[in-house]
Design a protein around this motif. Structure first.
Motif, mmCIF file in Angstrom:
data_model
loop_
_atom_site.group_PDB
_atom_site.id
_atom_site.type_symbol
_atom_site.label_atom_id
_atom_site.label_comp_id
_atom_site.label_asym_id
_atom_site.label_seq_id
_atom_site.Cartn_x
_atom_site.Cartn_y
_atom_site.Cartn_z
ATOM 1 N N VAL A 1 5.219 8.496 -7.711
ATOM 2 C CA VAL A 1 4.385 9.044 -6.641
ATOM 3 C C VAL A 1 5.172 9.736 -5.534
ATOM 4 N N THR B 1 1.243 2.621 -13.117
ATOM 5 C CA THR B 1 0.551 3.790 -12.562
ATOM 6 C C THR B 1 1.374 5.055 -12.746
ATOM 7 N N SER C 1 0.836 -1.201 0.000
ATOM 8 C CA SER C 1 0.000 0.000 0.000
ATOM 9 C C SER C 1 0.870 1.251 0.000
ATOM 10 N N TRP C 2 0.677 2.098 -1.009
ATOM 11 C CA TRP C 2 1.409 3.356 -1.047
ATOM 12 C C TRP C 2 0.988 4.257 0.115
ATOM 13 N N ASP C 3 -0.257 4.152 0.551
ATOM 14 C CA ASP C 3 -0.697 4.935 1.712
ATOM 15 C C ASP C 3 0.119 4.562 2.948
ATOM 16 N N PRO D 1 -0.676 11.409 -3.734
ATOM 17 C CA PRO D 1 -1.514 10.207 -3.660
ATOM 18 C C PRO D 1 -1.375 9.387 -4.943
ATOM 19 N N GLU D 2 -1.656 8.108 -4.842
ATOM 20 C CA GLU D 2 -1.528 7.226 -6.000
ATOM 21 C C GLU D 2 -2.374 7.709 -7.174
ATOM 22 N N LYS D 3 -3.529 8.288 -6.897
ATOM 23 C CA LYS D 3 -4.403 8.755 -7.977
ATOM 24 C C LYS D 3 -3.791 9.918 -8.751
ATOM 25 N N ASP D 4 -2.798 10.591 -8.151
ATOM 26 C CA ASP D 4 -2.149 11.728 -8.814
ATOM 27 C C ASP D 4 -0.764 11.363 -9.341
ATOM 28 N N ALA D 5 -0.496 10.075 -9.492
ATOM 29 C CA ALA D 5 0.812 9.620 -9.973
ATOM 30 C C ALA D 5 1.145 10.258 -11.316
ATOM 31 N N TYR D 6 2.442 10.483 -11.533
ATOM 32 C CA TYR D 6 2.906 11.145 -12.758
ATOM 33 C C TYR D 6 3.536 10.126 -13.698
#
Length: 358
Positions: free
Chosen positions: A259, A256, A218-220, A318-323
């Protein structure tokens, strides 16, 4: 003896021979290969056309394969004179000296976009650290005279990476065909390669490392507690364990994107022994409430155990904002030195960090 290609069309039960003809112009075959180098039977990306050498000559086509090796393609219309063999060797002697930076410069001038992006579009992966490690020389022709064939075969016997490919042009009423044949089969490639001492591997700044963080982790968890980890076998754990204290790590979640970036603040430890940042005071990772899965058996000899490296984050998202963008570096290793300038430049801009190693 010279290779001859013939074709027949089956009309009912009677084969009808098709007549080979000469290509209208040499530029026509040049154009075919420039647009679709897979005509040669292997996946290639053309990175230069009519490339001017330092000696004022023009190399017909320069291409690269998925392993980062260069291919010199020299074309001649109709029957190929023996001089073209000497010419392709001359080009090879120059191309073999090209550094990684030289290759990228030639490619970007021709492709009109970052080399890394074009490479990933062609092969589905980022380019390797080493470019131009090996070189293949290819004479492209509609026919090869007996003398040139002997020379090519002789050179191959001494390990020179040279071959010849023949394209027979055939017309059948309103249809046109190209038939291909190699002088030597692909599994008979010469064992040698043309190499020079020029640096062909991207230099490392001594600071930046790539870390792959995925699977059931988990990245969190990692972001909140300050760590990266890997497990599942020696192949994965030996690289994460090699991360030195003080290393700057750039974390990528496979499929993904990137991050976070941080600094390693301690040695790797098995999950059961790992202590992480918490709120300024290191705490046992095993006692924390975790979302992800980190397999461990508390056995000192178990290579499948998760290994954890403590990290002080410089910046994370956050993972949802990964580049991610085409051409960025990715690798199956859990950790490795990050050399690719394109990736470092892009990440530096994204996370507002200087990436010159200072």
């Amino acid at each position: 003896m010279p290779v001859e290609m013939r074709m027949w069309r089956i009309d009912g039960e009677s084969p009808k021979p098709l007549t080979a003809a000469a290509l209208h112009t040499e530029s026509e075959l040049h154009q075919f290969l420039r647009q679709d180098p897979s005509l040669l039977g292997t996946a290639l990306l053309v990175i230069g056309s009519e490339v001017i050498t330092p000696y004022g000559k023009r190399l017909d086509l320069l291409a690269i394969d998925a392993d980062g090796n260069l291919h010199v393609l020299e074309l001649k219309r109709d029957r190929t004179p023996r001089e073209v063999v000497a010419q392709v060797l001359d080009y090879g002697s120059w191309v073999s000296t090209l550094s990684r930076e030289d290759v990228i410069d030639i490619a970007e001038k021709y492709l009109g976009q970052p080399f890394e992006a074009s490479f990933e579009e062609a092969f589905g992966v980022a380019p390797p650290d080493e470019l131009n490690g090996e070189l293949q020389l290819t004479v492209v022709a509609s026919a090869l005279d007996a003398s040139s064939e002997r020379i090519v075969s002789y050179l191959r016997g001494f390990g020179v990476p040279i071959n010849a490919v023949f394209f027979t042009y055939i017309e059948d009423e309103d249809r046109r065909y190209l038939a291909r044949s190699w002088l030597a089969a692909s599994d008979e490639r010469s064992s040698g390669s043309i190499t020079k001492s020029t640096s062909k591997r991207a230099t490392w700044n001594g600071l930046d490392w790539y870390v792959s963080f995925g699977g059931d982790r988990s990245w969190d968890d990692a972001r909140r507690l300050g760590f990266v980890s890997a497990g599942g076998g020696k192949f994965y754990t030996q690289t994460i364990r090699a991360l030195p204290e003080g290393a700057r790590v750039w974390v990528n979640i496979p499929q993904t994107g990137y991050v976070g970036v941080g600094t390693v603040v301690g040695p790797a430890a098995r999950f059961s022994d790992a202590r992480v940042g918490g709120e300024g005071v290191p705490v046992p990772l095993a006692t924390q409430s975790l979302v992800g899965s980190y397999p461990h058996r508390d056995a000192e000899t178990n290579d499948d155990d998760e290994w954890v490296v403590p990290v002080e984050w410089i910046d994370t998202v956050p993972e949802k904002d990964a580049y991610w963008e085409k051409g960025l570096f990715a690798n199956q290793n859990s950790a490795c030195k990050l050399r690719q300038e394109f990736t470092l430049d892009r990440l530096g801009q994204q996370f507002d960090i200087h990436t010159d190693g200072e």
